[in-house]
Design an enzyme around this catalytic site. Sequence first.
Site, PDB file in Angstrom:
ATOM      1  N   GLN A 145     -54.339   9.103 -48.771  1.00 44.57           N
ATOM      2  CA  GLN A 145     -53.895   7.706 -48.840  1.00 44.57           C
ATOM      3  C   GLN A 145     -52.813   7.409 -47.802  1.00 44.57           C
ATOM      4  OE1 GLN A 145     -51.283   6.267 -52.103  1.00 44.57           O
ATOM      5  NE2 GLN A 145     -53.017   4.976 -52.643  1.00 44.57           N
TER       6      GLN A 145
ATOM      7  N   CYS B 168     -48.433   0.102 -54.611  1.00 48.10           N
ATOM      8  CA  CYS B 168     -47.166   0.761 -54.945  1.00 48.10           C
ATOM      9  C   CYS B 168     -46.063  -0.271 -55.209  1.00 48.10           C
ATOM     10  CB  CYS B 168     -46.732   1.698 -53.820  1.00 48.10           C
ATOM     11  SG  CYS B 168     -45.240   2.601 -54.281  1.00 48.10           S
TER      12      CYS B 168
ATOM     13  N   GLY C 134     -55.416   3.365 -65.194  1.00 53.97           N
ATOM     14  CA  GLY C 134     -54.310   2.943 -66.059  1.00 53.97           C
ATOM     15  C   GLY C 134     -54.485   3.379 -67.498  1.00 53.97           C
TER      16      GLY C 134
ATOM     17  N   GLY D 184     -53.852   9.327 -63.406  1.00 53.33           N
ATOM     18  CA  GLY D 184     -52.573   9.675 -62.796  1.00 53.33           C
ATOM     19  C   GLY D 184     -51.754  10.571 -63.701  1.00 53.33           C
TER      20      GLY D 184
END
Length: 268
Positions: free
Chosen positions: A13, A43, A144, A167
């Site tokens: 990324q 971000c 999420g 994540g």
Amino acid sequence: MHFSEEERPIAIQIYGSQPETMAEAARIVEEVGADVCDINMGCPANKVLKGCAGAALMRDIDLAERIIAAVRSAISIPLTVKFRLGFNDKERNFLELGRVCEANGVQAVSMHGRTAKQMFRGEADWSEIARLKEELSIPVIGNGDVREPGDALRMLAETGCDGVMIGRGATKNPWIFRQIAARMSGGRVPEPTLEDRRDLILGHFQMVAQRDPDKIALHKLRKFTGWYTHGLPHGRKLRQQINQLPDVESFFRALESFFDELEVGRAA
Ligand SMILES: Cc1cc2nc3c(=O)[nH]c(=O)nc-3n(C[C@H](O)[C@H](O)[C@H](O)COP(=O)(O)O)c2cc1C
């Protein structure tokens, strides 16, 4: 950008706010052999927003589009873009950004179901992932609050998304991927044993210690230990203890005796 072959397919990324610089960064990503280049437009960290990068680009769709177009034409590997619902609740413009991605030849998008303003508060809104999926023809990866293997299956079923991105759940439980794979094929979910944990943590830490200078390695090891030892008996005591340790060597000794004591406790 170091990686090993067994990590493939690997995406690297990039983030930034200048189309030409981003194109140059993407060329480097392609040169080092990544399979996919991903642009960060999600971000919410202040230091990133200040440079008008990350989620700040959701407030400047023109600039976002110029970046996407410049990067897309600079490389031949697949390009993906990661974003959030929008900058804040009043500006949920993910459908617009999704359409811009699709129109500019992006291969897939991933979306974290929170706004930048929310940071990590509240719950990720999966219904918006479903809306994005309905809107676009390119693959949509949902993100999420997938904490347990069952959450991944639920996200796929509830949103119709093409993939799930994990994540924090993976930093606490790196086995979550194989547990999901087992669930998907109807198999048993293998629980990691104490030995699995020990091997994974020490193996990871040895890699870090070999590559990074002592001070940086120690910083990383503290961070990862915090994640890996959540839910283990006496994990908190270990986390407190390692903050006092002066070097990598004493860190390894503390970790090994932590696991030895756990094993003795278990045997008893
Ligand atoms: C410590 C940490 C570092 C992160 N770094 C990045 C990053 O560099 N790029 C990115 O797109 N997302 C980053 N994220 C966000 C995650 O990719 C993900 O969108 C977010 O954590 C929500 O998913 P989760 O509920 O599965 O954790 C980071 C999250 C955490 C907790």
